[in-house]
Design an enzyme around this catalytic site. Structure first.
Site, PDB file in Angstrom:
ATOM      1  CG  HIS A  39       3.198  -9.146   1.033  1.00 48.39           C
ATOM      2  ND1 HIS A  39       3.455  -7.957   0.389  1.00 48.39           N
ATOM      3  CD2 HIS A  39       4.403  -9.607   1.480  1.00 48.39           C
ATOM      4  CE1 HIS A  39       4.761  -7.700   0.454  1.00 48.39           C
ATOM      5  NE2 HIS A  39       5.351  -8.690   1.107  1.00 48.39           N
TER       6      HIS A  39
ATOM      7  CB  THR B  11      -0.964  -0.021   1.203  1.00 46.56           C
ATOM      8  OG1 THR B  11      -1.920  -1.070   1.009  1.00 46.56           O
ATOM      9  CG2 THR B  11      -1.688   1.302   1.363  1.00 46.56           C
TER      10      THR B  11
END
Length: 314
Positions: free
Chosen positions: A178, A152
């Site tokens: 991820h 992010t």
């Protein structure tokens, strides 16, 4: 759970573990920091090196090498141990070896009488957060993976760079794994409160076609770094320290950590990166964004892939 001593144990003193330790000391987050590693000399050397800079930090802090008995009265145990991702490997390629390592570590931590919060930074982080929870017997809320926190911040930084905007004024999330199946949530990405698609119409610095290229660049950022310097650690070090800060300070901060889904986004039974309220008890609540149909489909694929891997290691 009330934070008492601001004592944090970091397990694994490789590049990631020491970067997390360094970040926490520089930010004055901890009163006591204990380093544990299978190589005791390495842990002791890192502790001594970090101690040399403590007097320049924001707070005085005890830094030392220790063992699993030190976990008993720790507020947080951060786990970074595991084999590293090599050039050409995906994070999921690491799963079998690192799952065994995680089970061993968590068992020893729990045997100490630990009753705090786990923060998991080992890869593949979503899978290993699940393994840590399953092994620990703790409530899912007390096992916090780093999730897509790093993805992010990469996403916001890349978009801000393209738009020539301060990254702190760009808001948006990467959710899901991820890793290679992560999802950019463009439907909830804003710049100064304005939806990204509206913003770029007037801004003219990038077009709609550039958005896909940008999210792919974010997805592949780790591979580029690993190709050039063999490992990533500063970014994840600072990202993990941010999560630790939110827990120790009971911030109620919204961070895209790896949290356990119980029906949110139509999914359950898996840890994955989603915006979550983080406080002294771990994950207080998952924020369920009203993502669009395409993002929902991609998120479902990401979760499905994680579930397949989890089943393969049970």
């Amino acid at each position: 759970m009330k934070i008492t001593s601001r004592k944090v144990v970091v397990i694994g003193t490789g590049f990631v573990g020491t970067s997390i330790a360094y970040s926490m000391i520089n930010q004055g987050l901890v009163n006591e920091l204990v380093l544990i590693d299978v190589n005791q000399d390495k842990a002791e050397g890192e502790a001594l090196d970090l101690l040399d800079g403590v007097s320049w930090g924001q707070e005085n802090v005890i830094v030392r090498a220790g063992d699993y008995k030190d976990c008993k009265n720790a507020d947080i145990v951060v786990v970074t141990a595991g084999v590293n991702q090599k050039p050409g490997q995906s994070r999921l390629d690491l799963v079998n070896t690192n799952a065994k390592i995680m089970r061993s570590i968590v068992t020893q931590v729990m045997d100490s009488g630990f009753d705090g919060i786990f923060v998991i930074a080992s890869n593949p982080v979503d899978i290993l957060t699940y393994v840590a929870w399953e092994t620990s017997g703790l409530d899912q809320s007390r096992i916090v993976g780093t999730g897509t926190t790093l993805d992010t911040t990469r996403f916001r930084k890349e978009l801000a760079t393209k738009l020539e905007i301060d990254p702190r004024s760009v808001h948006g999330y990467i959710i899901g794994e991820h890793g290679d199946s992560e999802v950019a949530v463009w439907s909830h990405t804003t710049v100064g409160g304005k939806p990204i698609l509206e913003f770029i119409v007037k801004n003219k610095k990038i077009g709609v076609e550039d958005l896909s290229n940008l999210s792919n660049k974010v997805k592949n950022a780790a591979y580029e770094i690993i190709d050039k310097k063999q490992a990533t650690y500063y970014g994840i070090g600072m990202s993990t320290a941010r999560i630790v800060k939110a827990i120790l300070n009971n911030e109620q901060a919204i961070l895209p950590v790896s949290a356990y889904l119980r029906g949110e986004y139509g999914q359950e039974g898996v840890f994955t990166g989603v915006p979550s309220i983080v406080n002294q008890n771990g994950v207080r609540e998952i924020i369920e964004l009203n993502i669009d149909a395409y993002e929902k489909k991609q998120f479902e694929k990401s979760v499905s892939q994680l579930k397949e891997v989890i089943e393969s290691i049970k």
